[in-house]
Scaffold this active site. Structure first.
Site, PDB file in Angstrom:
ATOM      1  N   SER A 132      -3.001  48.615 -68.234  1.00  0.00           N
ATOM      2  CA  SER A 132      -4.370  48.131 -68.408  1.00  0.00           C
ATOM      3  C   SER A 132      -4.428  46.847 -69.221  1.00  0.00           C
ATOM      4  O   SER A 132      -3.636  46.625 -70.138  1.00  0.00           O
ATOM      5  CB  SER A 132      -5.222  49.204 -69.103  1.00  0.00           C
ATOM      6  N   SER A 164      -0.913  53.344 -74.872  1.00  0.00           N
ATOM      7  CA  SER A 164      -0.651  54.507 -75.728  1.00  0.00           C
ATOM      8  C   SER A 164       0.791  54.508 -76.227  1.00  0.00           C
ATOM      9  O   SER A 164       1.731  54.394 -75.450  1.00  0.00           O
ATOM     10  CB  SER A 164      -0.927  55.805 -74.963  1.00  0.00           C
ATOM     11  N   GLU A 249       1.905  60.592 -62.719  1.00  0.00           N
ATOM     12  CA  GLU A 249       0.928  60.979 -63.733  1.00  0.00           C
ATOM     13  C   GLU A 249       0.055  62.128 -63.247  1.00  0.00           C
ATOM     14  O   GLU A 249      -0.364  62.980 -64.031  1.00  0.00           O
ATOM     15  CB  GLU A 249       0.060  59.768 -64.099  1.00  0.00           C
ATOM     16  N   GLU A 376     -14.890  58.309 -60.194  1.00  0.00           N
ATOM     17  CA  GLU A 376     -15.543  57.523 -59.142  1.00  0.00           C
ATOM     18  C   GLU A 376     -14.565  57.201 -58.011  1.00  0.00           C
ATOM     19  O   GLU A 376     -14.906  57.326 -56.820  1.00  0.00           O
ATOM     20  CB  GLU A 376     -16.108  56.236 -59.740  1.00  0.00           C
TER      21      GLU A 376
END
Length: 392
Positions: A132, A164, A249, A376
């Site tokens: 990201s 992270s 993931e 979404e």
């Protein structure tokens, strides 16, 4: 319909349970080694992961040289099920184990597997995922971190965010743009970037759990020189690696949601008629999630690729956990804002124990509707692949 496991699966389970009975870390020892922030990997956790690797119990689906025993998908399920019963993780570097090492085993060279993947799996080094960016979160293809190939190395400039564990990581699996003129999905590559490389700056920042919960990071790259041999997968072929990483993931992610639901149900104390109704809903959601997940698991074990079913599980599981956390917070009332350290000791063996209040746990539940693919996006997949609706 078969609602039980075959004898070979139960034998596999019994062997793993025996291993856990002998080797599961002791909470007292773990608590004594709780140094640094909650994101640091203590010595006992590294030793626990290494012991699993050496015994073939770290990732049972892997071959023995990569910490497994060539277990079937159903056997991998019961392995995770037994860990979840004990509220125990097999690694305190989940991104490194479940995404970075798995991606290297899928897309890396033999040298990269030995140099990086095995060391991550054995907890000798830790890894974080640099995906990201500001302005490129859910839309990974919009990333702007640039890597220019110059002879035998790349020069990287740009920024990542929400990374992270980056401040505690030894290496970053980093998605970069290597061809700015190509369509945005086709100009991406993946690089392994050691965090001690000149020009790499990591800045951890606090989350809702306060200044001591340092897990998220901003990462800056300023003229960072990365050897070309650190390219993972083909040049400009990073989109395929990204899909594989997200696939890792999402593997059995619904089991994690079911486990969190079970914990919320355990801690919920219904008193009024309305609370009992909410409690019943939580119980039914948990059972429905496990039944839907078991059906998807059975299809996968037969070799069926059912991406839509995984999307259904992702949406339902993450939103059921979010709803349950909200109801538990409402039932807790004013007690919901009390930090658990006030009333109970920290459990160092439980990675889900973030030492957060119920309010903080509710806020954290929103991450489940984002990580691994937003609700979404999952609804778009369901609409197109299940309901057959037009893309527009």
């Amino acid at each position: 319909m078969q609602l039980t496991f075959d004898a070979d699966v139960e034998s596999f389970r019994a062997e793993f349970v025996a291993f856990l009975a002998e080797h599961l870390p002791d909470a007292a020892v773990a608590g004594a080694d709780r140094a640094g922030s909650s994101a640091d990997i203590p010595g006992w956790a590294r030793e626990w992961q290494r012991r699993q690797f050496d015994s073939g119990w770290l990732l049972p689906g892997n071959p023995p040289e990569y910490g497994g025993r060539n277990a079937t998908l159903v056997q991998q399920y019961v392995h995770l099920e037994e860990l979840s019963k004990r509220h125990m993780y097999h690694s305190f570097n989940p991104q490194g184990l479940g995404i970075i090492a798995a991606s290297l085993l899928s897309f890396g060279t033999e040298e990269q597997k030995k140099r990086w993947a095995v060391r991550i799996l054995r907890a000798e080094i830790t890894a974080a995922l640099g995906m990201s960016e500001p302005g490129a979160g859910s839309d990974l293809a919009g990333l702007r971190t640039r890597a220019v190939l110059d002879g035998d190395h790349f020069v990287v400039n740009g920024q990542k965010v929400w990374t992270s564990g980056a401040h505690d990581a030894d290496v970053l699996l980093t998605f970069v743009r290597t061809d700015p003129d190509a369509p945005k999905h086709k100009g991406i590559s993946v690089l392994l970037i050691p965090t001690d490389t000149a020009g790499v700056t990591r800045r951890p920042f606090a989350s809702i759990c306060g200044p001591h919960d340092l897990d998220f990071n901003e990462v800056f790259f300023e003229d960072v020189v990365v050897p070309a041999q650190n390219l993972v997968g083909p040049l400009h072929g990073g989109w395929g690696v990204a899909n594989g990483s997200l696939g890792h993931e999402r593997t059995l992610l619904w089991l994690s949601f079911a486990d969190r639901l079970r914990e919320l149900i355990r801690d919920f104390r219904p008193e009024t008629v309305l609370e009992r109704d909410r409690y019943a809903t939580m119980v039914m959601d948990n059972q429905a999630l496990r039944l839907l997940g078991s059906a998807a698991l059975a299809r996968a074990a037969r070799g069926d690729q059912d991406v839509a079913a995984l999307s259904v599980l992702k949406v339902f599981g993450s939103e059921a956990v979010q709803s349950a956390a909200e109801q538990t917070l409402l039932a807790a009332g004013a007690d919901g804002i009390v930090h658990p350290a006030v009333t109970a000791p920290f459990n160092p063996l439980n990675l889900d124990n973030f030492s957060c209040s119920w309010f903080e746990r509710y806020v954290r539940s929103f991450a489940g509707t984002i990580a691994g693919g937003t609700s979404e996006i999952q609804r778009n997949i369901i609409a197109e692949r299940v309901l057959g609706l037009p893309r527009s």
